[in-house]
Design a protein around this motif. Structure first.
Motif, PDB file in Angstrom:
ATOM      1  N   THR A   1       0.855  -1.189   0.000  1.00 53.14           N
ATOM      2  CA  THR A   1       0.000   0.000   0.000  1.00 53.14           C
ATOM      3  C   THR A   1       0.887   1.234   0.000  1.00 53.14           C
ATOM      4  OG1 THR A   1      -1.717  -1.138   1.280  1.00 53.14           O
ATOM      5  CG2 THR A   1      -1.796   1.269   1.239  1.00 53.14           C
ATOM      6  N   VAL A   2       0.602   2.169  -0.887  1.00 50.97           N
ATOM      7  CA  VAL A   2       1.343   3.427  -0.962  1.00 50.97           C
ATOM      8  C   VAL A   2       0.445   4.554  -0.469  1.00 50.97           C
ATOM      9  CG1 VAL A   2       2.495   5.098  -2.468  1.00 50.97           C
ATOM     10  CG2 VAL A   2       2.731   2.643  -2.913  1.00 50.97           C
ATOM     11  N   ILE A   3       0.996   5.377   0.431  1.00 53.80           N
ATOM     12  CA  ILE A   3       0.263   6.540   0.930  1.00 53.80           C
ATOM     13  C   ILE A   3       1.012   7.787   0.493  1.00 53.80           C
ATOM     14  CG2 ILE A   3      -0.612   7.734   2.970  1.00 53.80           C
ATOM     15  CD1 ILE A   3      -0.459   5.010   4.432  1.00 53.80           C
ATOM     16  N   GLU A   4       0.352   8.629  -0.285  1.00 52.28           N
ATOM     17  CA  GLU A   4       0.964   9.863  -0.789  1.00 52.28           C
ATOM     18  C   GLU A   4       0.028  11.033  -0.491  1.00 52.28           C
ATOM     19  OE1 GLU A   4       2.563  13.011  -2.086  1.00 52.28           O
ATOM     20  OE2 GLU A   4       3.776  11.174  -2.087  1.00 52.28           O
ATOM     21  N   LYS A   5       0.544  12.014   0.214  1.00 59.81           N
ATOM     22  CA  LYS A   5      -0.287  13.129   0.658  1.00 59.81           C
ATOM     23  C   LYS A   5      -0.845  13.931  -0.505  1.00 59.81           C
ATOM     24  CE  LYS A   5      -0.316  16.863   4.071  1.00 59.81           C
ATOM     25  NZ  LYS A   5       0.464  17.565   5.118  1.00 59.81           N
ATOM     26  N   PHE A   6      -0.128  13.977  -1.601  1.00 60.54           N
ATOM     27  CA  PHE A   6      -0.598  14.741  -2.767  1.00 60.54           C
ATOM     28  C   PHE A   6      -0.931  13.751  -3.887  1.00 60.54           C
ATOM     29  CE2 PHE A   6       2.218  17.431  -0.233  1.00 60.54           C
ATOM     30  CZ  PHE A   6       1.321  18.447   0.103  1.00 60.54           C
ATOM     31  N   GLY A   7      -0.124  13.715  -4.940  1.00 59.92           N
ATOM     32  CA  GLY A   7      -0.315  12.734  -6.008  1.00 59.92           C
ATOM     33  C   GLY A   7       1.013  12.080  -6.319  1.00 59.92           C
ATOM     34  N   ILE A   8       1.013  10.840  -6.751  1.00 58.70           N
ATOM     35  CA  ILE A   8       2.269  10.155  -7.023  1.00 58.70           C
ATOM     36  C   ILE A   8       3.005  10.820  -8.193  1.00 58.70           C
ATOM     37  CG2 ILE A   8       1.364   7.971  -6.153  1.00 58.70           C
ATOM     38  CD1 ILE A   8       1.283   7.004  -9.111  1.00 58.70           C
ATOM     39  N   LEU A   9       4.313  10.796  -8.122  1.00 57.63           N
ATOM     40  CA  LEU A   9       5.187  11.284  -9.204  1.00 57.63           C
ATOM     41  C   LEU A   9       4.749  12.663  -9.690  1.00 57.63           C
ATOM     42  CD1 LEU A   9       5.496   7.924 -11.197  1.00 57.63           C
ATOM     43  CD2 LEU A   9       7.025   8.807  -9.424  1.00 57.63           C
ATOM     44  N   SER A  10       4.598  13.568  -8.749  1.00 53.24           N
ATOM     45  CA  SER A  10       3.984  14.873  -9.038  1.00 53.24           C
ATOM     46  C   SER A  10       4.814  15.765  -9.948  1.00 53.24           C
ATOM     47  CB  SER A  10       3.695  15.604  -7.724  1.00 53.24           C
ATOM     48  OG  SER A  10       4.892  15.779  -6.972  1.00 53.24           O
ATOM     49  N   ARG A  11       6.096  15.457 -10.143  1.00 55.53           N
ATOM     50  CA  ARG A  11       6.936  16.301 -10.994  1.00 55.53           C
ATOM     51  C   ARG A  11       6.788  15.969 -12.479  1.00 55.53           C
ATOM     52  NH1 ARG A  11      13.008  16.256  -9.328  1.00 55.53           N
ATOM     53  NH2 ARG A  11      12.999  17.816 -11.002  1.00 55.53           N
ATOM     54  N   ASP A  12       6.132  14.864 -12.793  1.00 54.18           N
ATOM     55  CA  ASP A  12       6.093  14.386 -14.171  1.00 54.18           C
ATOM     56  C   ASP A  12       4.800  14.767 -14.876  1.00 54.18           C
ATOM     57  OD1 ASP A  12       8.579  12.640 -14.770  1.00 54.18           O
ATOM     58  OD2 ASP A  12       7.983  11.987 -12.777  1.00 54.18           O
ATOM     59  N   GLU A  13       4.808  14.584 -16.204  1.00 57.34           N
ATOM     60  CA  GLU A  13       3.634  14.897 -17.018  1.00 57.34           C
ATOM     61  C   GLU A  13       2.453  14.025 -16.573  1.00 57.34           C
ATOM     62  OE1 GLU A  13       3.299  17.242 -19.084  1.00 57.34           O
ATOM     63  OE2 GLU A  13       5.142  17.597 -20.254  1.00 57.34           O
ATOM     64  N   PRO A  14       1.282  14.623 -16.363  1.00 55.79           N
ATOM     65  CA  PRO A  14       0.128  13.863 -15.870  1.00 55.79           C
ATOM     66  C   PRO A  14      -0.240  12.673 -16.748  1.00 55.79           C
ATOM     67  CG  PRO A  14      -0.285  16.220 -15.704  1.00 55.79           C
ATOM     68  CD  PRO A  14       1.001  16.063 -16.462  1.00 55.79           C
ATOM     69  N   GLU A  15      -0.135  12.819 -18.087  1.00 63.46           N
ATOM     70  CA  GLU A  15      -0.478  11.705 -18.975  1.00 63.46           C
ATOM     71  C   GLU A  15       0.432  10.509 -18.741  1.00 63.46           C
ATOM     72  OE1 GLU A  15      -0.284  15.314 -21.849  1.00 63.46           O
ATOM     73  OE2 GLU A  15       0.428  14.846 -19.821  1.00 63.46           O
ATOM     74  N   ALA A  16       1.717  10.796 -18.498  1.00 66.66           N
ATOM     75  CA  ALA A  16       2.681   9.718 -18.266  1.00 66.66           C
ATOM     76  C   ALA A  16       2.450   9.062 -16.908  1.00 66.66           C
ATOM     77  CB  ALA A  16       4.100  10.277 -18.368  1.00 66.66           C
ATOM     78  N   VAL A  17       2.157   9.882 -15.910  1.00 60.53           N
ATOM     79  CA  VAL A  17       1.906   9.344 -14.569  1.00 60.53           C
ATOM     80  C   VAL A  17       0.686   8.425 -14.583  1.00 60.53           C
ATOM     81  CG1 VAL A  17       1.297   9.938 -12.193  1.00 60.53           C
ATOM     82  CG2 VAL A  17       2.984  11.307 -13.427  1.00 60.53           C
ATOM     83  N   GLU A  18      -0.303   8.771 -15.379  1.00 63.37           N
ATOM     84  CA  GLU A  18      -1.504   7.945 -15.443  1.00 63.37           C
ATOM     85  C   GLU A  18      -1.194   6.553 -15.970  1.00 63.37           C
ATOM     86  OE1 GLU A  18      -4.997   6.775 -14.482  1.00 63.37           O
ATOM     87  OE2 GLU A  18      -4.324   8.814 -14.059  1.00 63.37           O
ATOM     88  N   VAL A  19      -0.245   6.451 -16.896  1.00 58.37           N
ATOM     89  CA  VAL A  19       0.156   5.136 -17.413  1.00 58.37           C
ATOM     90  C   VAL A  19       0.799   4.313 -16.300  1.00 58.37           C
ATOM     91  CG1 VAL A  19       1.658   3.941 -19.060  1.00 58.37           C
ATOM     92  CG2 VAL A  19       0.443   6.004 -19.762  1.00 58.37           C
TER      93      VAL A  19
END
Length: 492
Positions: free
Chosen positions: A214-232
């Motif tokens: 289980t991963v707990i992230e206060k904001f969103g994972i990999l927040s520095r990267d392009e949203p389209e890529a993070v979604e993949v």
């Protein structure tokens, strides 16, 4: 790790006068950056003292890049067993002997360690002092009962895992990158606090090696990267069975009958209190500056690290700071890049400066997520007139042959097709991003990539196809059709 060959000329060695060592260069920290400076400087004729209180090779070799990628490789093999059916290769669920995975990880470290060893660097002519070092004044460092005076100093002491002040965390016990690779038994349920690159890489690896994660992230994972890529990447993690809790923080940690409990600050799809067997803290890094005596040397610093200018010079003009401790991008390749900047400044007196415009980074998930230059959001914030290009791995024949079609390439362009940034999420993206890093560094326009001749079938074609899409509207538009029609009427 630090690359160097044995010099053909005898090295210039530090001079010892009583209990004081005199050298051209004194380096604090034998991690990636410090070793690179030491190896380069001694072979260029400088006398060098290298101070390290811990393991040679620093975080990268012992607790960072090397062990993590070795673990990821093991997880990849396990995953390959499970997905063989898509190729017509069927087998049973892999038997994972976690103590042997541990041995593999440490075997990789052991194979690389001699390259970073005390013996090798002493053979190059470096004086290595295995002790803690600290400044005693603006031009003197003390270590191992000796004082070192040097023309220039380099602070390369790196960083360590930042541990958030969560009530009960210390009492419950936790892992960081410094301890997780010592595990010889697989965690039954690993709770990862932090959804940055380290946390996400470890989450996927342990899941593929058989742990519940289980991963707990206060904001969103990999927040520095392009949203389209993070979604993949997010979809891949979910497909592997990693539970993602995003947008929520941890209010308390406890331990009950051998289990650890994590209480969130609000309800999640998995409840407000989560129970596991181990906690891995991957919530950022802190610079190692506390015991260096920076105030005695007149070196300014903040909680982010030592303050440096574009030449990596501190407020004490005789002292440089490089790598994680300098408060900039925290990547091993940046430490190596910094080493080159310091060598040009300290040895040759050249005003070399850092330039992060083409900075690449990779998150080694499956699929890999790689980036260079500016994201679309960063480019727009900087005031550029932005155009973006995208191309899917599903349109790449090699990706189809390997059944690895999830992902895309995204290119960020400025006026007249100038390349500002690129992101690739997909198979071996870390190997593919170098083309774009070079293009940005060289100030190339998109036509340079579109016009390249690349072998078929390769994954690298995705870059050419993405670049070529820049010309598609014009190439197949009305004007082109008119020109072709006119030429055809004129040609005999």
């Amino acid at each position: 790790m630090a690359g160097a060959t044995t010099p053909s000329l005898p090295p210039k060695r530090p001079e010892i006068r009583g209990d004081t060592v005199h050298a051209d260069l004194c380096i604090l920290g034998a991690g990636s950056g410090g070793l690179s400076v030491a190896a380069g400087a001694v072979q260029m004729g400088a006398s060098v003292v290298l101070i390290e209180k811990g393991e040679m090779g620093g975080d990268c070799l012992n607790t960072g890049c090397v062990p993590s990628k070795a673990l990821i490789a093991a997880a990849h093999v396990a995953h390959t067993h499970r997905i063989g059916g898509r190729f017509g290769i069927h087998g049973a669920e892999p038997e994972i002997r976690f103590h042997e995975v541990h041995d593999h990880v440490h075997g990789v470290i052991g194979a690389i360690a001699p390259h970073d060893s005390v013996e090798r660097f002493e053979g190059l002519g470096v004086m290595v002092i295995k002790a803690a070092g600290q400044f005693v004044d603006r031009e003197t460092v003390e270590a191992g009962g000796r004082r070192i005076k040097a023309r220039r100093f380099v602070v390369a002491t790196g960083s360590r895992a930042a541990v958030p002040p969560i009530p009960g965390l210390a009492e419950a016990g936790y892992l960081t990158n410094e301890t997780v690779f010592e595990l010889k038994e697989r965690p039954a349920h690993l709770i990862v606090i932090g959804g940055g690159p380290i946390g996400i890489e470890m989450a996927q690896s342990f899941r593929r090696l058989g742990s519940e994660v289980t991963v707990i992230e206060k904001f969103g994972i990999l927040s520095r990267d392009e949203p389209e890529a993070v979604e993949v990447v997010r979809a891949s993690l979910s497909g592997d069975g990693v539970r993602l809790v995003e947008g929520l923080g941890v209010s308390e940690v406890g331990r009950d009958d051998g289990a650890v409990t994590v209480t969130l600050d609000a309800d999640s799809p998995f409840g407000r209190t989560l129970s596991g067997t181990h906690i891995l803290v991957a919530a950022g890094r802190r610079p190692n500056i506390e015991s260096l005596g920076l105030d005695k040397a007149g070196i300014a610093a903040s909680p982010k690290g030592i303050t440096v200018d574009a030449r990596l010079i501190t407020s004490n003009r005789k002292v440089f700071a490089i790598g994680d401790v300098a408060g900039g991008p925290q990547f091993t390749h940046i430490a190596g890049y910094h080493a080159g900047i310091v060598i040009r400044n300290a040895l040759f007196g050249l005003p070399a400066k850092v330039d992060y415009r083409a900075l690449p980074w990779v998150t080694y998930t499956d699929p890999e997520l790689a980036h260079a230059g500016l994201t679309e959001a960063e480019a727009r914030k900087a005031g550029h007139a932005v155009e973006t290009l995208t191309w899917s791995f599903a349109l790449n024949d090699r990706a189809q042959a390997e059944r690895a079609t999830e992902g895309l390439a995204k290119v960020v362009l400025g006026p007249k097709g100038k390349i500002l940034g690129a992101t690739i999420v997909g198979p071996r993206a870390g190997e593919l991003i170098g083309t774009w890093a070079l293009a940005i560094s060289a100030g190339l326009k998109i036509g340079a990539i579109a016009g390249a001749v690349l072998p078929y079938p390769t994954l690298s074609e995705i870059s050419k196809r993405a670049a070529g899409s820049y010309y598609t509207p014009k190439l197949f538009g009305t004007f082109t059709r008119r020109v072709v029609g006119l030429v055809q009427r004129i040609l005999p």
